[in-house]
Design a protein around this motif. Structure first.
Motif, PDB file in Angstrom:
ATOM      1  N   GLN A  17      55.429  91.245  43.686  1.00 53.53           N
ATOM      2  CA  GLN A  17      54.479  91.958  44.549  1.00 53.53           C
ATOM      3  C   GLN A  17      53.167  92.254  43.802  1.00 53.53           C
ATOM      4  O   GLN A  17      52.070  92.084  44.345  1.00 53.53           O
ATOM      5  N   LEU A  18      53.301  92.690  42.553  1.00 52.86           N
ATOM      6  CA  LEU A  18      52.102  92.985  41.757  1.00 52.86           C
ATOM      7  C   LEU A  18      51.297  91.712  41.490  1.00 52.86           C
ATOM      8  O   LEU A  18      50.063  91.725  41.496  1.00 52.86           O
ATOM      9  N   ASP A  19      52.014  90.625  41.257  1.00 51.86           N
ATOM     10  CA  ASP A  19      51.355  89.334  41.027  1.00 51.86           C
ATOM     11  C   ASP A  19      50.506  88.949  42.247  1.00 51.86           C
ATOM     12  O   ASP A  19      49.367  88.494  42.115  1.00 51.86           O
ATOM     13  N   MET A  20      51.063  89.153  43.439  1.00 59.38           N
ATOM     14  CA  MET A  20      50.336  88.850  44.674  1.00 59.38           C
ATOM     15  C   MET A  20      49.120  89.772  44.825  1.00 59.38           C
ATOM     16  O   MET A  20      48.037  89.346  45.254  1.00 59.38           O
ATOM     17  N   ALA A  21      49.298  91.050  44.466  1.00 58.93           N
ATOM     18  CA  ALA A  21      48.189  92.015  44.573  1.00 58.93           C
ATOM     19  C   ALA A  21      47.062  91.659  43.608  1.00 58.93           C
ATOM     20  O   ALA A  21      45.871  91.746  43.951  1.00 58.93           O
ATOM     21  N   ILE A  22      47.430  91.245  42.393  1.00 57.93           N
ATOM     22  CA  ILE A  22      46.427  90.877  41.382  1.00 57.93           C
ATOM     23  C   ILE A  22      45.653  89.642  41.827  1.00 57.93           C
ATOM     24  O   ILE A  22      44.417  89.583  41.715  1.00 57.93           O
TER      25      ILE A  22
END
Length: 705
Positions: A259-264
């Motif tokens: 999820q964080l990867d997608m947000a970044i």
């Protein structure tokens, strides 16, 4: 601020402080450079301009700091730590980063997600610890948040915005742009034919830092014209890898890391990349503007300081074909005596009548020199004049660069000077006066119309105007101005004057007659003490009451020169005339107040050559016997004159319609980074033709032996 400017420019802080004090008191750059050397530490005009520019820039930064502090304070969010950061930040783009989280903007996707109550979920994701997603999401479900995926998407929007506003994250992205950004361009589909002049950039893909100013401006112009698509970005994978390393810990559970990867990725592609790309394009454009403006300014300086022929009785001809050649006769001071039209060129070919007219006028007005415009029919007219059967000493013949003459002839200035003459006569007068004194005539023309720039219509117009205005002011004051003959337009550029005082000086001359001394300037309407201080040293009076009035010695230094003469039992006129007397002067004995040894050395130079013109005298030049591009052959050696200098080379007038390009690679066996180091505007060269493209009207030249 003083210390910052001193450090940035590598100039002693005390000198910076004194120079800024002088600027604040109303002093001009020419005045400080010439008459305040002791205060400035002998800084030249380039250094003084750099101080002025940086001072103004720092003032703008301080204004922006104050504005940001006020706006954040109004929101009740200004902490001591944040205030300290803002006060210690002196780069505008970093200031904007600090302001970004507090800047009023349209409602964002993150704002909507917060309204839907998804901020706690974003915090849990950022905490990077395992949690029960169902238990967190269930209370958040609504008409706007329909399911778990909606909730995660909203949380990612909040995280993306936080990353975008994070100083460290933006610094990371900027570092990638700084080191690895590539400038890419491709032709817009279907525009291949229309974009032919930009063909060299159809498949451009180069590091930004390797591009030259003219290339950046050309590509951005093509983009503006809708012919090229342009992109500036570093390697996306490398940027995302660094951002992920910055925000995702190794201990983060895989499902939340995803999820964080997608947000970044969203933060970079949707929010950071567009703004930072735009920032770097603007930065590259600004640097390209500065480089191009500097080339224009250097060329303009050389053109304005070109050799004058001086006060000669002049015939000037603006050549033409069907409409004939406009001919004027000028007095030695440039006054129009007579004008007519001759037809020595096709289609009329009235050479006999033209010959009689020219020879009669030469005798009538005792013409000493003939100026011929180098435009249409210029070479044919020159040939006709050179073949005339002159009696006695023939007038000297010159081809004169007429760039901008048509602009002048249609201007309000020309209409005021010659209200009863048409534009062709005014143009011929301008050509003649330009030969007499290029500086005095060219100040009447907008510098952008003179044709010595590079992409001048693409650069920041305010910066260009300011820079060129400073160059004109510098040149006018370096040469000095005859107070009794200078035009209103020339006087405008004298240090401390400007349009209103220049007009008042001319009005005073008309009503009272010629100035007899510099002190008489004090009687000019609205010319106060500050204007007198700034202007007097640059204004000359020939055969005035005081012998120093025809020198660059400032009136404030007259008492010192008078004391020198008194100590030698001589007059000032004796000092000027007798070198042996001047050798007896011990300069250290006359150091006083603001006048130290540097100024005293300048005074001695003025006494040695009073009223000297720093420009070299005009030399006669003649083109080879070629008249059109078809007359040229590869390997041919020809005389030419440099007419324009760019970042990639110089253009050379060969006496035909088309100028040849002397590329910088053909200037020397050494690597040439700056063509201006190898050639000068107006320089006479012998060039070799190394390439010809008759279809494209292109001529490649070389000066390498």
């Amino acid at each position: 601020m003083i210390e910052r400017i001193a450090k940035l420019l590598n100039i002693h802080a005390q000198a910076v402080s004194r120079v800024i004090e002088l600027f604040e008191s109303g002093a001009t750059i020419p005045f400080i450079a010439r008459y305040r050397k002791e205060a400035s530490g002998g800084l030249n005009e380039v250094d003084l301009m750099a101080i002025k520019d940086e001072w103004e820039k720092q003032q703008e930064i301080e204004k922006r700091q104050a504005f940001i502090l006020e706006k954040i304070e109004e929101q009740g969010k200004l902490t001591d730590e944040l205030a300290k950061k803002i006060k210690n930040c002196f780069e505008l783009h970093l200031l904007e980063d600090l302001y970004l989280p507090y800047k009023k903007k349209r409602k964002t996707r993150a704002d909507k997600a917060r309204e839907f109550g998804l901020a706690p979920l974003s915090e849990l994701l950022l905490a990077q610890k395992d949690f029960d997603l169902d238990a967190i999401v269930e209370p958040l479900l609504s008409e706007e948040v329909l399911d778990e995926e909606d909730a995660l998407e909203g949380a990612r929007d909040i995280i993306a915005e936080r990353i975008n506003q994070d100083e460290t994250a933006r610094a990371t992205v900027r570092q990638h742009y700084q080191k690895r950004a590539r400038f890419k361009a491709e032709v817009v589909a279907g525009k291949e034919e229309e974009a032919q002049k930009y063909k060299n950039y159809f498949e451009l893909d180069r590091p930004l830092k390797q591009l030259q100013a003219h290339q950046i401006l050309a590509v951005l112009r093509a983009e503006k014209e809708g012919l090229l698509k342009v992109q500036l970005a570093p390697n996306e994978d490398y940027v995302l890898n660094d951002l992920c390393g910055q925000f995702i810990r190794r201990s983060c559970p895989d499902r939340w890391a995803e999820q964080l990867d997608m947000a970044i990725e969203d933060a970079y592609k949707r929010l950071m990349k567009p703004s930072i790309s735009n920032e770097f394009v603007k930065q590259a454009k600004a640097q390209a503007d500065l480089a191009s403006i500097q080339i224009f300014a250097d060329n303009l300086r050389q053109l304005l300081l070109a050799s004058p022929l001086g006060n000669k009785r002049m015939m000037a001809i603006d050549p033409g074909y069907a409409s004939g050649c406009k001919l004027v006769c000028l007095s030695a001071t440039g006054e129009l005596l007579e004008d007519t039209v001759i037809y020595p060129t096709p289609p009329r070919n009235r050479k006999f009548q033209a010959t009689d007219t020219v020879l009669d006028l030469i005798e009538k007005h005792r013409i000493e020199a003939i100026a011929i415009g180098n435009g249409t029919a210029g070479r044919e007219t020159e040939q006709f004049i050179r073949e005339l059967p002159f009696e006695g000493i023939a007038p000297t013949i010159f081809l004169v660069n007429e760039s901008g003459a048509s602009i002048y002839s249609a201007s309000e200035i020309a209409r005021q000077e010659f209200p009863d003459k048409d534009i062709t006569v005014r143009g011929a007068v301008s050509i003649g006066r330009r030969l007499m004194d290029p500086l005095a005539e060219l100040v009447k023309i907008d510098p952008k119309s003179i044709g010595v720039g590079q992409y001048q219509h693409d650069v920041d117009q305010k910066q260009l105007q300011n820079k060129l205005g400073a160059v004109v002011e510098s040149c006018v004051n370096a040469v000095g101005v005859d107070l009794n003959t200078a035009s209103e337009y020339l006087l405008t550029y004298v240090s401390g004057l400007g349009p209103a005082l220049a007009r008042n000086i001319v009005d005073y001359r008309r009503s009272k007659g010629a100035f007899k001394s510099r002190q008489e300037l004090r009687s000019v309407k609205r010319l106060g003490e500050k204007a007198f201080e700034q202007a007097a040293g640059f204004l000359r009076i020939r055969k005035g009451i005081h012998p120093l009035d025809n020198t660059g010695v400032h009136p404030e230094a007259y008492p010192i020169v008078e004391q020198m003469a008194k100590d030698l039992n001589a007059s000032i006129a004796d000092l000027i005339a007798d070198k042996s007397l001047r050798k007896k002067i011990q300069l250290k004995d006359y150091v006083k107040g603001e006048i130290g040894l540097p100024s005293l050395h300048d005074i001695m130079k003025e006494l040695e050559k009073p009223g000297r013109d720093p420009r070299p005298p005009r030399q006669v030049f003649q083109f080879a016997d070629v008249h059109q591009i078809e007359d040229l052959k590869e390997g041919m050696k020809l005389p030419g004159i440099v007419t324009n200098i760019t970042a990639f080379g110089a253009f050379v007038d060969l006496g035909i319609k088309e100028n040849g390009l002397l590329h910088k690679s053909q200037m020397s066996h050494e690597r040439v980074d700056d063509p201006a180091r190898f050639v000068k505007l107006g320089q006479e060269l012998e060039v070799t033709i190394v390439g010809l493209e008759l279809g494209r009207k292109r001529i490649q030249l070389s000066i390498i032996e």
